[in-house]
Design a protein around this motif. Sequence first.
Motif, PDB file in Angstrom:
ATOM      1  N   VAL A 152      42.539  18.625  26.585  1.00  0.00           N
ATOM      2  CA  VAL A 152      42.324  20.068  26.675  1.00  0.00           C
ATOM      3  C   VAL A 152      41.010  20.244  27.427  1.00  0.00           C
ATOM      4  N   ASP A 153      41.087  20.882  28.581  1.00  0.00           N
ATOM      5  CA  ASP A 153      39.902  21.097  29.408  1.00  0.00           C
ATOM      6  C   ASP A 153      39.691  22.602  29.548  1.00  0.00           C
ATOM      7  N   LEU A 154      38.905  23.163  28.638  1.00  0.00           N
ATOM      8  CA  LEU A 154      38.670  24.607  28.646  1.00  0.00           C
ATOM      9  C   LEU A 154      37.963  25.046  29.926  1.00  0.00           C
ATOM     10  N   ALA A 155      37.046  24.223  30.424  1.00  0.00           N
ATOM     11  CA  ALA A 155      36.279  24.592  31.612  1.00  0.00           C
ATOM     12  C   ALA A 155      37.177  24.796  32.828  1.00  0.00           C
ATOM     13  N   SER A 156      38.216  23.974  32.952  1.00  0.00           N
ATOM     14  CA  SER A 156      39.120  24.117  34.104  1.00  0.00           C
ATOM     15  C   SER A 156      40.344  24.966  33.763  1.00  0.00           C
ATOM     16  N   GLY A 157      40.463  25.386  32.497  1.00  0.00           N
ATOM     17  CA  GLY A 157      41.593  26.229  32.097  1.00  0.00           C
ATOM     18  C   GLY A 157      42.911  25.482  32.080  1.00  0.00           C
ATOM     19  N   ARG A 158      42.863  24.203  31.685  1.00  0.00           N
ATOM     20  CA  ARG A 158      44.054  23.368  31.795  1.00  0.00           C
ATOM     21  C   ARG A 158      44.239  22.465  30.582  1.00  0.00           C
ATOM     22  N   ILE A 159      45.501  22.242  30.254  1.00  0.00           N
ATOM     23  CA  ILE A 159      45.900  21.275  29.239  1.00  0.00           C
ATOM     24  C   ILE A 159      46.765  20.238  29.940  1.00  0.00           C
ATOM     25  N   VAL A 160      46.545  18.960  29.617  1.00  0.00           N
ATOM     26  CA  VAL A 160      47.425  17.907  30.089  1.00  0.00           C
ATOM     27  C   VAL A 160      48.290  17.504  28.905  1.00  0.00           C
ATOM     28  N   ALA A 161      49.608  17.551  29.107  1.00  0.00           N
ATOM     29  CA  ALA A 161      50.554  17.261  28.031  1.00  0.00           C
ATOM     30  C   ALA A 161      51.383  16.018  28.358  1.00  0.00           C
ATOM     31  N   ASP A 162      51.682  15.272  27.333  1.00  0.00           N
ATOM     32  CA  ASP A 162      52.604  14.141  27.409  1.00  0.00           C
ATOM     33  C   ASP A 162      53.688  14.430  26.374  1.00  0.00           C
TER      34      ASP A 162
END
Length: 171
Positions: A152-162
């Motif tokens: 979870v990268d709040l700074a970039s506004g992105r979640i990486v999911a597997d």
Amino acid sequence: MSADRVCVGALAGAFGVNGEVRVKSFCAEPEAVADYGPLWSEDGTRRFALTLTQPIKTGFAARIDGVATKEDADALRGIRLYADRDALPELPEDEFYHADLVGLEVRDTGGAVLGRVRAVLNHGAGDLLEVAGPELGEPVLLPFTQEAVPTVDLASGRIVADPPEGLFPDG
């Protein structure tokens, strides 16, 4: 709702006939809902000074300044309660406020966009991210676990999911 406020609870109508209200807490420590006051309505136009009086089956009974009758308390049913973000505790690195997750882009480990977080749900067995997107048709419920959501990268506004195999349609 302002990003400077976080939803910490909701009013569920009257408790008894003397103006007490039923409060449902969304806090990790449920009784802390009264510690973050004053609380605000979603639109920020109403302010609530909340004093918990007793635990009840669905949350807490509470007094709110200016609410003196059952009718006054019932009129507040459904109002979500928001706390100023700076009144909330600092979270450890691997914990997040639900409000911070809503709207984040979700990508798979290969970088393909899966959708955006529309809501964070919890039906008792752990948090689920409701992921919606034009390619999905129906929203997908992604378990919010370290295994299924390693980043979870709040700074970039992105979640990486597997995500588990078959959860998302093949693109």
